[in-house]
Structures are given as structure tokens and as C-alpha cells.
Design an enzyme around this catalytic site. Sequence first.
Site, PDB file in Angstrom:
ATOM      1  N   GLU A  37      -8.615  -5.066   9.212  1.00 54.69           N
ATOM      2  CA  GLU A  37      -7.572  -5.448  10.164  1.00 54.69           C
ATOM      3  C   GLU A  37      -6.379  -6.167   9.521  1.00 54.69           C
ATOM      4  O   GLU A  37      -6.039  -7.300   9.885  1.00 54.69           O
ATOM      5  CB  GLU A  37      -8.160  -6.298  11.301  1.00 54.69           C
ATOM      6  N   GLU A  86     -13.936   0.636  14.673  1.00 52.37           N
ATOM      7  CA  GLU A  86     -14.562  -0.402  15.495  1.00 52.37           C
ATOM      8  C   GLU A  86     -14.241  -0.119  16.950  1.00 52.37           C
ATOM      9  O   GLU A  86     -13.080   0.128  17.294  1.00 52.37           O
ATOM     10  CB  GLU A  86     -14.032  -1.812  15.163  1.00 52.37           C
TER      11      GLU A  86
END
Length: 432
Positions: free
Chosen positions: A213, A333
Site C-alpha cells: 500500500e 486484498e
Amino acid sequence: MMSGNGLFYPIIGFASVFAFIYMSFGDWKISSSEETRMSFVLRNGSQFMVDGKAFYINGWNSYWLMDQAVEEYSKPRVRAMLQAGAKMGLTVCRTWAFNDGAYHALQISPGRFDERAFKALDHVIAEARKQGIRLLLSLVNNLQAYGGKTQYVNWAWQEGIGLSSSNDSFFFDPSIRIYFKNYIKAVLTRKNTITGIEYREDPTIFGWELMNEPRCMSDASGDTLQDWLEEMSAYVKSVDKKHLLTIGLEGFYGPNSPKRLTVNPAEWAATLGADFIRNSKISSIDFASAHIYPDHWFHGQEFEAELKYVSKWMLSHIEDGDKELNKPIMFTEFGFSNENKNFHPDKRDRFFKTVFDVMYQSARKNGAGGGSFVWQFLVGGMEEYNDDFGIVPWERPATYKLITEQSCRLATIQGGVVQQKANFKDLCSRRR
């Protein structure tokens, strides 16, 4: 997403691991002599390929595998989780190949490694190979858990060579770039003490993820992060020419993308310094990634509206993979929080099914949707490693059934997966 570092106490849940292995698997074992051959996963345009066949992934996240493999008392959880994944027909697990300066640290300080932690990662890779599971290995965290970019910045600052104490100096400080390149080289060229295979030569590894991320909020234009991504992805490819590489993006569209107005969850998503299209177009990046957390991105939105948004988000990125990037897109995810108002496991199942259905429809059309990864799976007794998304999938039959059915649907399209043909035959025949 990221759970905090948890110290796990030896007694809690220890017996549950062995009970799970015994009750769930019986005589279903894979010894080292029964290991099946693995081939490297390749890319052909917007599709993954294994041995000339399209490869669509039903995967999961267990970020904690290396951490749990350090101590003998917790090491059995690694096998338990990987065996469970194989039994569910899952083919790739995303996990951390980093722990910078934290408890059970792999990298103690820049360029200094704890051999015990490295042997733990050796064990994770060797065990995955035995179970026919591939690994998507992430190399650093944007968040502070397990060290992350903050730890690199602190190291440079403590040595008196850091340009700034800002976390984002990770991306522009030349000294920190050298730290990270040295880390990349050490991991990719590591010779596994169990298998004798260098990581960069091991097809058990599906691919590498540069960062979990990434965000560079100090430069909303995206130029700083783009420069870092171009340099680091080229460096990875100079060391390892066999494995696929992705960034680890959340999937937000940047300030110059028209989709920032129509697909991003809100205005803030275009100000994080990341840009899904621009970043993913880098030639040394093999596939794109995005995450799916509508209940964290929106507040007060009705559940049905969230499900519609999930479909819109996924279809937009799959379209990008097909038309803009000519690369696969993986939703690495997706999770549904148990802290939602009026939470019920049925809602989580419907959320999972929405993701699975979009993925399946893309695969049926030979689309760019390459796979999806639940965040996150654990085995029993791991409360210290859980967050508001984690589940033990076999504890709820309806969820377990949903996951295994997706494995079978994808296996039907691709004609089975090479390393798990026997497992799929048994799993999917029981569901007809």
C-alpha cells in the site's frame, strides 16, 4: 491492511493447531518425496500462464507466516495454514518477506540480518512448495507495522545521513534508496537453507511486491512515488529476471485520471501520491494490484450500495487491465470488517461472493482479472494476530463452501492447476 505486531504466548492455541491438523486432514499429507514439480508463472498480455495454460488465482493473505516460523512452538501454524489453503483449492498466498527492526526482525539494521528469521522465511517457502502453494512476497510496508518505511527513515536519521525525518523521505533520500536496494538483493539472492534453491530461482515464489500500500502524501502530484517505483522495479528486474513483479497499490486513481471523479471512493483518494494507471504502466511492472475495503472508505453507506460499488471498482480496474495496461490485475486484498454496524457473517459472505463472481466472469471471458486474495486467514488461537477482518475459514461452513466453490469454478476454466491436480479432482468432485 495490517495487524499490529503481536507477541504470541506459547500455550495459547498451541494444542488447537495440532487438533486442526489431525481433524481436518487425517491422512492427507504431502511429504518432501511427494513434492510435485512447479513451473514459473509467466504473463502473456493480460493473463497469467502456467505451462501454457491460463492461470486464475483464488488466493489469500496470511501476512504472519515468517513471524510464526521463527519459534518452534508456533512453527506448526505455518504448515497448518498452508495445508488448509491447499485443501480449499487456493493456489497463492500473499505474505510478508520483511520485518525491519521489530520483534523477530529479519533486518536488524541496514544490511544486517538475523539468520534465525531468514531461516524462518526459508521454512515458509519450503513448506509452501510441499503443499503446492505459491507465494506472493511483499518486500516492505508503507505502514509502521513490522518496521516499514518509518524504520528505514529512522535508521538514516540515527546514522546522521538522513535528509529528512519525514516518513516520505523513504522515497527520495538517496541513502535510504541504497538501504532498500541492498535489502532487495539480499532477499532475492538468498539461498534457501532447506531446499538449496536461491529465492530468485524458485518457482514456489509467484512474484514480488515492492511495497504494501505505497503512499507518498507529501507529493500529491505522484512524481516522487513514480520515480521511486521506476528505479526500484528496474533494480528488482536486474537481480531477478524470472519472477513477476507488482507494486502493491491500493488502486486509487491519481489527480490526472478522469476516473478519480467517477470511480475513486472520494476526493481524498486522488491526493495520496499514488496513481493506479500511471504507476502500473511502468514497463518493469508485470501486473497491477488493487485492494477492496468499502467499509473503511465509506462511512454510513448502506450495505447494498457498498456491494454495488465493489462491482464497479473491480470492473473498472479489470477494464484498465484489458484496455489501458494490457496486464493482469489482481485484487490482492479484500476484506469485510466485523466492526461494521449490524455486522453479520452472512454480509461478509455476500461481500466475498460479489468479489468472487466478478472475478469468475472476467476469467470466463479471458479478461484481465487475474485473481483475488481474502484479507486475512488465520488458524485457531491466533487472536493476537487478528484484526477486524481476519477469519478462520473452516469455522464457518457457509464461508468455507463459498471459498472452495470459487476454487473449483476457476479450476474448471483453466483445466486444473498443475501443482494441485489431485487435490482439485477430489475437492471439486465432491461439490458436484
